[in-house]
Design a protein around this motif. Structure first.
Motif, PDB file in Angstrom:
ATOM      1  N   LEU A  26       2.374  -6.427  -6.493  1.00 28.86           N
ATOM      2  CA  LEU A  26       1.155  -5.641  -6.609  1.00 28.86           C
ATOM      3  C   LEU A  26       1.165  -4.556  -5.542  1.00 28.86           C
ATOM      4  CD1 LEU A  26      -1.590  -8.378  -7.195  1.00 28.86           C
ATOM      5  CD2 LEU A  26      -0.576  -6.836  -8.888  1.00 28.86           C
ATOM      6  N   ALA A  27       0.856  -3.332  -5.940  1.00 27.00           N
ATOM      7  CA  ALA A  27       0.818  -2.199  -5.010  1.00 27.00           C
ATOM      8  C   ALA A  27      -0.443  -1.390  -5.276  1.00 27.00           C
ATOM      9  CB  ALA A  27       2.061  -1.319  -5.178  1.00 27.00           C
ATOM     10  N   PHE A  28      -1.053  -0.885  -4.207  1.00 24.24           N
ATOM     11  CA  PHE A  28      -2.330  -0.176  -4.315  1.00 24.24           C
ATOM     12  C   PHE A  28      -2.300   1.081  -3.466  1.00 24.24           C
ATOM     13  CE2 PHE A  28      -3.048  -4.721  -4.794  1.00 24.24           C
ATOM     14  CZ  PHE A  28      -3.761  -4.790  -5.979  1.00 24.24           C
ATOM     15  N   SER A  29      -3.130   2.042  -3.875  1.00 24.81           N
ATOM     16  CA  SER A  29      -3.243   3.276  -3.105  1.00 24.81           C
ATOM     17  C   SER A  29      -4.496   3.301  -2.248  1.00 24.81           C
ATOM     18  CB  SER A  29      -3.246   4.496  -4.039  1.00 24.81           C
ATOM     19  OG  SER A  29      -4.404   4.475  -4.873  1.00 24.81           O
ATOM     20  N   ASP A  30      -5.407   2.339  -2.458  1.00 26.48           N
ATOM     21  CA  ASP A  30      -6.628   2.337  -1.648  1.00 26.48           C
ATOM     22  C   ASP A  30      -6.852   0.943  -1.069  1.00 26.48           C
ATOM     23  OD1 ASP A  30      -9.196   0.941  -3.209  1.00 26.48           O
ATOM     24  OD2 ASP A  30      -7.569   1.567  -4.533  1.00 26.48           O
TER      25      ASP A  30
ATOM     26  N   GLU B 246      -9.587  -0.897  -0.520  1.00 27.37           N
ATOM     27  CA  GLU B 246     -10.568  -1.796  -1.110  1.00 27.37           C
ATOM     28  C   GLU B 246      -9.965  -2.612  -2.248  1.00 27.37           C
ATOM     29  OE1 GLU B 246     -13.857   0.666  -2.104  1.00 27.37           O
ATOM     30  OE2 GLU B 246     -14.435   1.015  -0.023  1.00 27.37           O
ATOM     31  N   SER B 247      -9.102  -2.018  -3.041  1.00 20.60           N
ATOM     32  CA  SER B 247      -8.442  -2.749  -4.118  1.00 20.60           C
ATOM     33  C   SER B 247      -7.496  -3.799  -3.561  1.00 20.60           C
ATOM     34  CB  SER B 247      -7.679  -1.782  -5.024  1.00 20.60           C
ATOM     35  OG  SER B 247      -8.545  -0.879  -5.653  1.00 20.60           O
ATOM     36  N   ALA B 248      -6.749  -3.433  -2.514  1.00 26.18           N
ATOM     37  CA  ALA B 248      -5.824  -4.386  -1.901  1.00 26.18           C
ATOM     38  C   ALA B 248      -6.578  -5.563  -1.296  1.00 26.18           C
ATOM     39  CB  ALA B 248      -4.989  -3.684  -0.839  1.00 26.18           C
TER      40      ALA B 248
ATOM     41  N   THR C 109     -12.697  -2.831   7.010  1.00 25.65           N
ATOM     42  CA  THR C 109     -12.638  -2.993   5.561  1.00 25.65           C
ATOM     43  C   THR C 109     -12.622  -4.458   5.169  1.00 25.65           C
ATOM     44  OG1 THR C 109     -10.251  -2.671   5.729  1.00 25.65           O
ATOM     45  CG2 THR C 109     -11.551  -0.824   4.950  1.00 25.65           C
ATOM     46  N   VAL C 110     -12.308  -5.347   6.116  1.00 30.20           N
ATOM     47  CA  VAL C 110     -12.245  -6.785   5.810  1.00 30.20           C
ATOM     48  C   VAL C 110     -13.228  -7.590   6.654  1.00 30.20           C
ATOM     49  CG1 VAL C 110      -9.846  -6.716   5.034  1.00 30.20           C
ATOM     50  CG2 VAL C 110     -10.341  -7.052   7.454  1.00 30.20           C
ATOM     51  N   GLU C 111     -14.070  -6.915   7.421  1.00 32.22           N
ATOM     52  CA  GLU C 111     -14.986  -7.612   8.323  1.00 32.22           C
ATOM     53  C   GLU C 111     -15.896  -8.581   7.574  1.00 32.22           C
ATOM     54  OE1 GLU C 111     -17.487  -6.220  12.155  1.00 32.22           O
ATOM     55  OE2 GLU C 111     -18.076  -5.281  10.266  1.00 32.22           O
ATOM     56  N   ALA C 112     -16.499  -8.116   6.493  1.00 31.27           N
ATOM     57  CA  ALA C 112     -17.427  -8.973   5.749  1.00 31.27           C
ATOM     58  C   ALA C 112     -16.688 -10.143   5.116  1.00 31.27           C
ATOM     59  CB  ALA C 112     -18.153  -8.157   4.685  1.00 31.27           C
ATOM     60  N   GLN C 113     -15.491  -9.896   4.587  1.00 26.76           N
ATOM     61  CA  GLN C 113     -14.733 -10.962   3.932  1.00 26.76           C
ATOM     62  C   GLN C 113     -14.290 -12.028   4.940  1.00 26.76           C
ATOM     63  OE1 GLN C 113     -14.381  -7.744   3.519  1.00 26.76           O
ATOM     64  NE2 GLN C 113     -14.223  -7.219   1.342  1.00 26.76           N
ATOM     65  N   ILE C 114     -13.927 -11.591   6.156  1.00 21.00           N
ATOM     66  CA  ILE C 114     -13.543 -12.557   7.188  1.00 21.00           C
ATOM     67  C   ILE C 114     -14.760 -13.364   7.644  1.00 21.00           C
ATOM     68  CG2 ILE C 114     -12.728 -12.773   9.571  1.00 21.00           C
ATOM     69  CD1 ILE C 114     -10.830 -10.443   9.008  1.00 21.00           C
ATOM     70  N   ALA C 115     -15.882 -12.684   7.826  1.00 19.47           N
ATOM     71  CA  ALA C 115     -17.102 -13.366   8.277  1.00 19.47           C
ATOM     72  C   ALA C 115     -17.566 -14.405   7.265  1.00 19.47           C
ATOM     73  CB  ALA C 115     -18.209 -12.350   8.539  1.00 19.47           C
ATOM     74  N   SER C 116     -17.352 -14.139   5.982  1.00 16.04           N
ATOM     75  CA  SER C 116     -17.802 -15.063   4.937  1.00 16.04           C
ATOM     76  C   SER C 116     -16.766 -16.133   4.611  1.00 16.04           C
ATOM     77  CB  SER C 116     -18.151 -14.287   3.664  1.00 16.04           C
ATOM     78  OG  SER C 116     -16.999 -13.642   3.141  1.00 16.04           O
TER      79      SER C 116
ATOM     80  N   MET D 246       0.876  -1.169   0.000  1.00 15.71           N
ATOM     81  CA  MET D 246       0.000   0.000   0.000  1.00 15.71           C
ATOM     82  C   MET D 246       0.912   1.217   0.000  1.00 15.71           C
ATOM     83  SD  MET D 246      -3.306  -0.737   0.164  1.00 15.71           S
ATOM     84  CE  MET D 246      -3.984   0.718   0.960  1.00 15.71           C
ATOM     85  N   PHE D 247       0.656   2.164  -0.915  1.00 14.82           N
ATOM     86  CA  PHE D 247       1.538   3.314  -0.991  1.00 14.82           C
ATOM     87  C   PHE D 247       0.763   4.608  -0.776  1.00 14.82           C
ATOM     88  CE2 PHE D 247       0.187   2.402  -5.336  1.00 14.82           C
ATOM     89  CZ  PHE D 247      -0.213   3.645  -5.805  1.00 14.82           C
ATOM     90  N   LYS D 248       1.477   5.605  -0.319  1.00 10.55           N
ATOM     91  CA  LYS D 248       0.886   6.905  -0.049  1.00 10.55           C
ATOM     92  C   LYS D 248       0.734   7.683  -1.345  1.00 10.55           C
ATOM     93  CE  LYS D 248       2.939   7.188   4.567  1.00 10.55           C
ATOM     94  NZ  LYS D 248       3.814   7.978   5.478  1.00 10.55           N
ATOM     95  N   VAL D 249      -0.463   8.194  -1.567  1.00  9.14           N
ATOM     96  CA  VAL D 249      -0.708   8.995  -2.757  1.00  9.14           C
ATOM     97  C   VAL D 249       0.123  10.274  -2.676  1.00  9.14           C
ATOM     98  CG1 VAL D 249      -2.447  10.267  -4.076  1.00  9.14           C
ATOM     99  CG2 VAL D 249      -3.036   8.069  -3.028  1.00  9.14           C
TER     100      VAL D 249
END
Length: 330
Positions: free
Chosen positions: A220-224, A226-228, A245-252, A192-195
């Protein structure tokens, strides 16, 4: 002054770097904005903007004139706020800047309640993940995630959010469950990189007095966030993001958290900041109080200088409402 509206249009065009964006801000058509700027240039007998089909740039005269106009409009806003202060009523235009994910998930859905509560305030919100110059861009207040270093800002900490490291079950099965941070190869950690400066965000793990840092080096590098997170779900590697940001993905079951006992160093403050030379007017105080109610309260909620010392917060964090997401972890 019979060209006051033309000056406002010009300032908004410069700030937005676009006739279309300025038109949206002012509730006008782009052609009306263009005509307003042309009238102003004709009245002054000078070209203020260099226009092409793809870009706008300020002339030397235009840059100087913009600074004078921006300062004058700021003084008018301040004068209006002072009158409102004497009446104790929050009113006027409030310009705020928030991180994209935080704005989209939490702040924007709450704005109808805010303007219903304060009918004399109009909100102009910009959303981006770069650190804006509040004074230069005429922003009244902004939300920031992470530790602050700008001594020209005053900050009120309103929340403390927790980070989590996770990966897809398939990725963990393929490469193994890490038992300690040293088991995480940097090339398996999504960047993850700083814009603005493209600086990769370092991961800090802490358990008691032991601290371990990792500089992600995945391809792979992302600035946001949700993409990561989406890339991690697809099996690209380990991701570190705020837990909501990952709560739903962990729950599922799409993502599996790791190294949860090393999370002592994975907390980031959320603060409302504003320029220190501005008094917190009624409209700014109203915004701070309102957004504070959208997050768990922390002990460090008093206004402090952004680079000043902060008392440690050892209270446990209550659960934040389920849909919260915030800007990339610093």
């Amino acid at each position: 002054m019979n060209n006051f509206s033309d000056i406002v249009a010009y300032v908004r065009v410069v700030e937005a770097h676009s006739f279309v964006a300025a038109a949206q801000t002012l509730g006008m058509s782009p052609s009306a904005i263009s005509k307003a700027v042309s009238r102003l240039e004709e009245r002054l007998g000078a070209r203020l903007l260099n226009r092409t089909t793809r870009s706008l740039s300020l002339t030397d005269v235009g840059a100087s004139f913009y600074e004078r106009c921006r300062e004058a409009l700021g003084q008018l806003d301040h004068a209006e706020s002072e009158v409102s202060e004497s009446r104790g009523i929050p009113r006027g235009r409030l310009r705020v800047d928030v991180p994209v994910s935080l704005g989209r998930r939490i702040i924007v859905p709450a704005l109808p309640r805010f303007i219903a509560q304060y009918p004399e305030i109009s909100v102009h919100m910009s959303m981006n993940d770069r650190v804006t110059d509040l004074v230069q861009e005429g922003i009244d207040a902004a939300l920031r995630v992470g530790n602050l270093s700008d001594s020209s800002l005053v900050a009120r900490r309103i929340a403390q959010l927790r980070g989590v490291t996770c990966a897809s079950p398939e990725f963990i099965e393929r490469y193994g469950m890490p038992k300690e941070p040293g088991d995480l190869p940097p090339e398996h950690c999504l960047q993850m990189f700083k814009v603005g400066n493209n600086q990769t965000r370092e991961w800090t793990f802490r358990k008691g007095d032991v601290e371990h840092k990792i500089l992600p080096a995945a391809r792979l590098a992302f600035s946001d966030p949700e993409s990561a997170v989406a890339a991690a779900v697809s099996g690209a590697g380990f991701v570190r993001s705020l837990d909501f940001t990952v709560e739903a993905q962990i729950a599922s079951g799409l993502l599996q958290p790791v190294l949860e006992d090393w999370n002592d160093g994975a907390y980031w403050p959320v603060s409302v900041v504003y320029p220190q030379h501005r008094q917190p007017t009624a409209k700014i105080r109203a915004f701070i109080d309102f957004v504070s109610g959208l997050f768990p309260q922390t002990e460090a909620s008093a206004s402090v200088r952004a680079n000043g010392p902060r008392a440690p917060n050892n209270t446990s964090r209550p659960e934040l409402r389920a849909r919260l997401a915030a800007q990339p972890i610093p």
